[in-house]
Design an enzyme around this catalytic site. Structure first.
Site, PDB file in Angstrom:
ATOM      1  N   ASP A 185       0.860  -1.184   0.000  1.00  0.00           N
ATOM      2  CA  ASP A 185       0.000   0.000   0.000  1.00  0.00           C
ATOM      3  C   ASP A 185       0.898   1.235   0.000  1.00  0.00           C
ATOM      4  O   ASP A 185       1.614   1.488   0.965  1.00  0.00           O
ATOM      5  CB  ASP A 185      -0.902  -0.025   1.242  1.00  0.00           C
ATOM      6  CG  ASP A 185      -1.739   1.230   1.353  1.00  0.00           C
ATOM      7  OD1 ASP A 185      -2.299   1.656   0.333  1.00  0.00           O
ATOM      8  OD2 ASP A 185      -1.820   1.803   2.467  1.00  0.00           O
ATOM      9  N   ASN A 214       1.332   8.628   0.689  1.00  0.00           N
ATOM     10  CA  ASN A 214       2.190   9.786   0.415  1.00  0.00           C
ATOM     11  C   ASN A 214       3.441   9.815   1.279  1.00  0.00           C
ATOM     12  O   ASN A 214       4.475  10.324   0.865  1.00  0.00           O
ATOM     13  CB  ASN A 214       1.393  11.079   0.627  1.00  0.00           C
ATOM     14  CG  ASN A 214       0.390  11.297  -0.496  1.00  0.00           C
ATOM     15  OD1 ASN A 214       0.766  11.495  -1.637  1.00  0.00           O
ATOM     16  ND2 ASN A 214      -0.885  11.222  -0.171  1.00  0.00           N
ATOM     17  N   ASN A 259       4.325   6.923   3.683  1.00  0.00           N
ATOM     18  CA  ASN A 259       4.858   5.577   3.916  1.00  0.00           C
ATOM     19  C   ASN A 259       4.353   4.564   2.907  1.00  0.00           C
ATOM     20  O   ASN A 259       3.265   4.713   2.359  1.00  0.00           O
ATOM     21  CB  ASN A 259       4.450   5.071   5.310  1.00  0.00           C
ATOM     22  CG  ASN A 259       5.282   5.687   6.408  1.00  0.00           C
ATOM     23  OD1 ASN A 259       6.490   5.842   6.261  1.00  0.00           O
ATOM     24  ND2 ASN A 259       4.651   6.049   7.504  1.00  0.00           N
ATOM     25  N   VAL A 298       3.417   0.627   3.024  1.00  0.00           N
ATOM     26  CA  VAL A 298       3.210  -0.505   3.935  1.00  0.00           C
ATOM     27  C   VAL A 298       3.340  -1.785   3.125  1.00  0.00           C
ATOM     28  O   VAL A 298       2.741  -1.931   2.056  1.00  0.00           O
ATOM     29  CB  VAL A 298       1.829  -0.442   4.614  1.00  0.00           C
ATOM     30  CG1 VAL A 298       1.629  -1.639   5.544  1.00  0.00           C
ATOM     31  CG2 VAL A 298       1.677   0.852   5.402  1.00  0.00           C
ATOM     32  N   ASP A 324      -6.831   3.439  -2.009  1.00  0.00           N
ATOM     33  CA  ASP A 324      -6.691   3.049  -0.598  1.00  0.00           C
ATOM     34  C   ASP A 324      -8.056   3.029   0.096  1.00  0.00           C
ATOM     35  O   ASP A 324      -8.335   2.181   0.937  1.00  0.00           O
ATOM     36  CB  ASP A 324      -5.721   3.989   0.136  1.00  0.00           C
ATOM     37  CG  ASP A 324      -6.091   5.464  -0.015  1.00  0.00           C
ATOM     38  OD1 ASP A 324      -6.773   5.831  -1.005  1.00  0.00           O
ATOM     39  OD2 ASP A 324      -5.703   6.262   0.847  1.00  0.00           O
ATOM     40  N   ASP A 354      -9.029   6.622   8.105  1.00  0.00           N
ATOM     41  CA  ASP A 354      -7.674   6.166   7.765  1.00  0.00           C
ATOM     42  C   ASP A 354      -6.710   7.323   8.010  1.00  0.00           C
ATOM     43  O   ASP A 354      -6.789   8.361   7.359  1.00  0.00           O
ATOM     44  CB  ASP A 354      -7.625   5.713   6.302  1.00  0.00           C
ATOM     45  CG  ASP A 354      -6.294   5.036   5.945  1.00  0.00           C
ATOM     46  OD1 ASP A 354      -5.331   5.133   6.748  1.00  0.00           O
ATOM     47  OD2 ASP A 354      -6.205   4.434   4.871  1.00  0.00           O
ATOM     48  N   THR A 406      -1.184  10.674   5.526  1.00  0.00           N
ATOM     49  CA  THR A 406      -0.765  12.062   5.327  1.00  0.00           C
ATOM     50  C   THR A 406      -1.994  12.963   5.448  1.00  0.00           C
ATOM     51  O   THR A 406      -1.955  14.024   6.060  1.00  0.00           O
ATOM     52  CB  THR A 406      -0.115  12.223   3.935  1.00  0.00           C
ATOM     53  OG1 THR A 406       0.901  11.230   3.821  1.00  0.00           O
ATOM     54  CG2 THR A 406       0.494  13.604   3.766  1.00  0.00           C
ATOM     55  N   THR A 408       3.866  25.164  26.433  1.00  0.00           N
ATOM     56  CA  THR A 408       3.637  25.196  24.980  1.00  0.00           C
ATOM     57  C   THR A 408       3.581  23.792  24.378  1.00  0.00           C
ATOM     58  O   THR A 408       2.685  23.473  23.602  1.00  0.00           O
ATOM     59  CB  THR A 408       4.756  26.013  24.289  1.00  0.00           C
ATOM     60  OG1 THR A 408       4.804  27.296  24.905  1.00  0.00           O
ATOM     61  CG2 THR A 408       4.471  26.191  22.813  1.00  0.00           C
TER      62      THR A 408
END
Length: 258
Positions: free
Chosen positions: A6, A9, A11, A13, A109, A129, A132, A184
């Site tokens: 798969d 953008n 990774n 898999v 996907d 899912d 990215t 912060t």
């Protein structure tokens, strides 16, 4: 035994599946500058780590949202397996009825995730899912894919915040102890993680309202495990959903070819 890949953008898999069992899953970085040889070496190394011989692979299947990388990986797989990889897209049977305005441009996907979800869970379904982008896919009670949502991903939000606000350095993504941050870093973590969790809860409410009934809610993808535990809704974490979907699509198309 098949190799399921798969391409996202950020990774890639990789999973090896034998008799419907996933033998392993690994991630590599998606890099459009890598050559066929570099990807071939990468895949071969992963297989060797798990003592799998390329000659034992009977085929491979790819889903991709990064067209420039798809062919490179297809060629890399051919180099190590001598099989043509199946690529999810036009001409591939998925068994999914897509009722969007233009089904041809629905992300592969999203299709793969929905195919696996329908096979294993009660409908209607909402599938998040975390990649990215964070996507939501909705399947109605008749098992039609009816559409969804695209939301800026967690890392995209974090990188955007860090690049536009000089004092906000990049942070690690682990949940702060309290939702009300007192420094912060904790404020940013709380905003990103609890903000996304609250968003999921709210989206599920609104989508169920539009569907007119409760839905089974799933979450998959790299960062899902950070968000799901912070949600108030019941959301099933399913890491290998896409690999199982690729396996189902591969089998469906093999049957049709014989």
């Amino acid at each position: 035994m098949i190799l399921a890949i798969d391409i996202g953008n950020t990774n890639i898999v990789i999973g090896c599946i034998k008799d419907d069992k996933i033998l392993f899953t690994e991630r590599m970085s998606t890099d459009s500058n890598e050559t066929v040889l570099e990807y071939a070496i990468g895949f071969k190394t992963v297989l060797e780590l798990y003592h799998i011989h390329t000659k034992d692979l009977t085929g491979s299947i790819i889903s991709s949202v990064v067209p420039p990388v798809t062919n490179t990986i297809k060629e890399a797989l051919f180099k190590i397996t001598h099989h043509q990889a199946m690529v999810v897209g036009p001409g591939i049977r998925t068994g999914l009825n897509i009722l969007t305005d233009n089904p041809a441009v629905t992300g592969s996907d999203l299709i793969v995730g929905a195919v696996a979800a329908i096979h294993e869970y009660p409908v209607p379904l909402i599938i998040f899912d975390f990649g990215t982008a964070t996507t939501a896919s909705v399947v109605d009670r008749k098992k039609n894919y009816i559409g969804g949502m695209i939301i800026p991903g967690i890392r995209v939000s974090l990188d955007g915040l860090a690049s536009h606000a000089s004092q906000l350095s990049r942070i690690s993504l682990d949940a702060p102890k309290k939702i009300i941050g007192t420094n912060t870093t904790d404020c940013m973590k709380s905003g990103l993680l609890y903000g996304n969790a609250a968003m999921l809860d709210g989206i599920v409410d609104r989508m169920e309202e539009e569907l007119g009934e409760p839905a089974t809610v799933l979450a998959t993808g790299g960062l899902a495990s950070l968000i799901v535990p912070l949600c108030k809704k019941t959301i099933i974490l399913d890491d290998n959903l896409l690999l199982r979907g690729l396996n189902l699509i591969y089998k469906k198309n093999q049957e049709n070819n014989h």
